[in-house]
Structure formats: C-alpha cells, structure tokens
Scaffold this active site. Structure first.
Site, PDB file in Angstrom:
ATOM      1  N   GLY A  85     -15.390 -17.865  35.781  1.00  0.00           N
ATOM      2  CA  GLY A  85     -16.292 -17.922  34.639  1.00  0.00           C
ATOM      3  C   GLY A  85     -15.678 -19.126  33.999  1.00  0.00           C
ATOM      4  CG  HIS A 177     -22.860 -16.789   5.945  1.00  0.00           C
ATOM      5  ND1 HIS A 177     -23.772 -16.098   5.897  1.00  0.00           N
ATOM      6  CD2 HIS A 177     -21.761 -15.904   5.388  1.00  0.00           C
ATOM      7  CE1 HIS A 177     -23.965 -15.030   5.369  1.00  0.00           C
ATOM      8  NE2 HIS A 177     -22.576 -14.764   5.031  1.00  0.00           N
ATOM      9  CE  LYS A 240     -26.761  -6.690   0.451  1.00  0.00           C
ATOM     10  NZ  LYS A 240     -26.645  -7.605   1.531  1.00  0.00           N
ATOM     11  CG  ASP A 270     -26.845 -10.430  12.923  1.00  0.00           C
ATOM     12  OD1 ASP A 270     -27.572 -10.440  14.229  1.00  0.00           O
ATOM     13  OD2 ASP A 270     -25.855 -10.245  12.738  1.00  0.00           O
TER      14      ASP A 270
END
Length: 360
Positions: A85, A177, A240, A270
């Site tokens: 890998g 973000h 929220k 997401d």
C-alpha cells in the site's frame, strides 16, 4: 439557466455563458464571474513557461479543467503503490526553477489523498521547484478546528503542520470549514470562496421572494455574506442542537420564511442530516420552495437517500471541488464547475497579483 451550457464531456457539470471570453480560455472552463477580468488581461502576453500543474488521483477531471483554462496541461507523473500500500510518485519532467501547483482535494479516502499530496510535495521539493503551492479545493480534517472538550486533537492544525513540514511554500484553499484555519499556517494561505459561482447560477432564475437560511448559528457569517450577494436578501437562522457527531436536531426557525423560496447555504454536505432536518423545518414553517447550496459535496453514508427524498429539495446545488461518481448523483442535484475560479487564482499567484480582488 439562461445563457448557460452543459459541457458534453462531463454530463451534469454546468458552466455559465462565455460571451466575450478571450481565445486562450476554452469555453467550457469559464463562467461569467471571471470573464470580465480575463478580457481586461487578454492583451497581456501570458508567460506560462515557468508554470507547472500536477494533479493527484483525487480529482483529475477538475485538474484538467483548470489546465484548459490556463492553457497549461496536467504534467506527467507516475503514481503507483507497492504491494503493502505504500505510495511511489515520480515527476516525469524537469521542474527546476518552476512555480509548481499541486491540485489535490483531501476528500475520501482522506488519509490516502492527504499522504499522496505530501509525497508529491516531497518529490517536487527534491526536483528543485522554485515554489510549491498546494491547491486544496476541499481541505479534509477541517472540522476539528478547536478544542471543545479535554484531550481532543486539533486536526486542522495538524494537517497544516504536515503540509508546511513537507515543503509546501503556499496553500490555495476553497471554503475552509472555518476562516480561522488560515491562521494555522506559518506560510501564506490564499482562501477563496465558491459562493460567486453559486450566486452566478441562481442569478438567472426567478424565485420570487427569497430568504437565505443558515442551517446553524455557526454558519451565520457565511449566510449573511451569501445573502448580500443575492441582492441583500433577508436572512433566517435555524436554531439547532447537536447530540453527537453527524447527529443533529433542528428546533426552530429565527426569521420569516413563510411564502418564500428558502436557500439553505453551507460549506459542505456530509451525511445530509443537518441540512435535511433544516429543510423539513422550513417546509413546516411555510416555505414554498427549498434549495440547498454547498461548495463541498462530501455525501457520506445516507446522504444520497436523504437529499433525494421526494418533496424536500427542489434543487441541491454543489460544486465539483469533490468528484461525484454516477451512483452518487440524483435528479435534484446540480454540479457547478469551479475550475475557472481556481485557475484564475493560480494565475494570479504565479503572476504575483492580487487574489482577493477577484471577490470585490
């Protein structure tokens, strides 16, 4: 959208009208947001001999679009894996003394794409590149940007440290973000926004009375800036409470949405839990139409099923900062290209001119 076209090579990727586009900028890579600036510069001789673009495997289609806009091809490189890998990367042309731009969003699988970017940086550093800029349309690990409880990691800062130590000289990111992540870098960080492309798409539509909605209190600044671009549309906020990661409960709407077209704006989608709960609440409060806008279509887990639910969203509008396979598309989805914006920012960095003036 009036005057828009769909690139036949990439079904579902929309770009805006190309009236007045200079001959060196292919039509499929330009939106009207940047057309005027490129026309103003059309008489200037652009020297790209020291400009090099290389893409990782995360979003090669976007890299090709950026290269088409700049007239610079995606450079030759070998990326392969050993049996266990481990990555092997080799740059297959001379980049000595060049400005190198590595295009790689750190989307899923996040760890693989981040490590791939770091190895590419190291390869370019050892090849004597003059300056290496990491072009990160989607910056992974950004959600852990501060400590909210004891013994937590701040992964946004950790990734910034990894990029700096690997040899990156500059970072070009889109819709981080939180804006504070720019301060985590000890190197220059240019932060651009996907909202002008979204606004450009929405501007050609007749929605009647519009209200821009933030899906949570943390996104108010983003929603306020978006509302200003939408001809000073009114603003609403969804109050929220979150009971855990990727679990959200919407409680109430602050603001008037009855009889209006509600545009939910966020930086990413997401699992879709937050924005879908917000859409249901807006419907219950009398919104006649609900649209979702986000720069980054992360679309994890049940996101596709939630977003495509009948009667919830009229459209879900995202950009191609993250590639979407055919099995992650649904009828309400509209994907807009940000290649022109990233290409313009890359040229301005190479030309040592202002990037922020793109958004004035």
């Amino acid at each position: 959208m009036e005057g828009s076209v769909i690139d036949r090579a990439r079904p579902g990727i929309r770009v805006a009208s190309t009236i007045g586009v200079p001959p060196f900028a292919p039509a499929a890579a330009v939106t009207s947001f940047l057309t005027a600036e490129r026309v103003d510069q059309a008489h200037v001789g652009h020297d790209t001999r020291r400009l090099r673009l290389f893409s990782g495997t995360a979003n090669q289609a976007l890299a090709r679009e950026i290269g088409a806009y700049l007239g610079v091809p995606d450079g030759p490189r070998v990326i392969k894996r050993f049996a266990d890998g481990e990555l092997y990367i080799q740059i297959q042309e001379s980049i000595r003394g060049c400005d190198v731009f590595l295009i790689q969003p750190t989307c899923a699988p996040v760890n693989d794409h981040l490590m791939e970017l770091l190895v590419m940086v190291d390869a370019c550093k050892r090849a004597s590149a003059r300056q290496i800029t990491a072009v990160i349309p989607y910056y992974g690990y950004a959600r852990a940007d501060r400590k909210t409880a004891g013994r937590e990691s701040i992964t946004a800062k950790l990734v910034a440290n990894l990029l700096t130590v690997s040899g990156v000289d500059r970072v070009l990111a889109m819709d981080l973000h939180s804006a504070q992540i720019q301060g985590y870098f000890d190197i220059p960080c240019d932060h651009i926004y996907g909202s002008p492309v979204l606004v450009d798409y929405l501007a050609g539509r007749d929605f009647g009375d519009v209200v821009v909605v933030s899906p949570d209190v943390g996104g108010v600044a983003r929603a306020r800036a978006f509302a200003k671009q939408m001809k000073d549309a009114p603003l609403a906020i969804i109050d929220k409470r979150r009971s855990g990661h990727n679990v959200a409960e919407s409680l109430t709407v602050i603001g008037d949405v009855a009889g209006k077209t509600a545009i939910l704006i966020d930086d990413m989608i997401d699992t879709g839990g937050t924005i879908c709960a917000g859409a249901r609440l807006l419907r219950e409060n009398g919104a006649t139409r609900v649209l979702a806008c986000a720069t980054h279509p992360v679309f994890s887990g049940p996101a596709i099923e939630r977003l495509s639910a009948p009667g919830l969203f009229e459209e879900v509008i995202v950009t191609n900062s993250i590639p979407l396979s055919d099995d992650r598309r649904f009828p309400q989805l509209q994907v807009l290209s940000v290649a022109n914006m990233l290409g313009e920012a890359i040229w301005r960095i190479h030309d040592e001119s202002s990037v922020s003036s793109m958004f004035r």
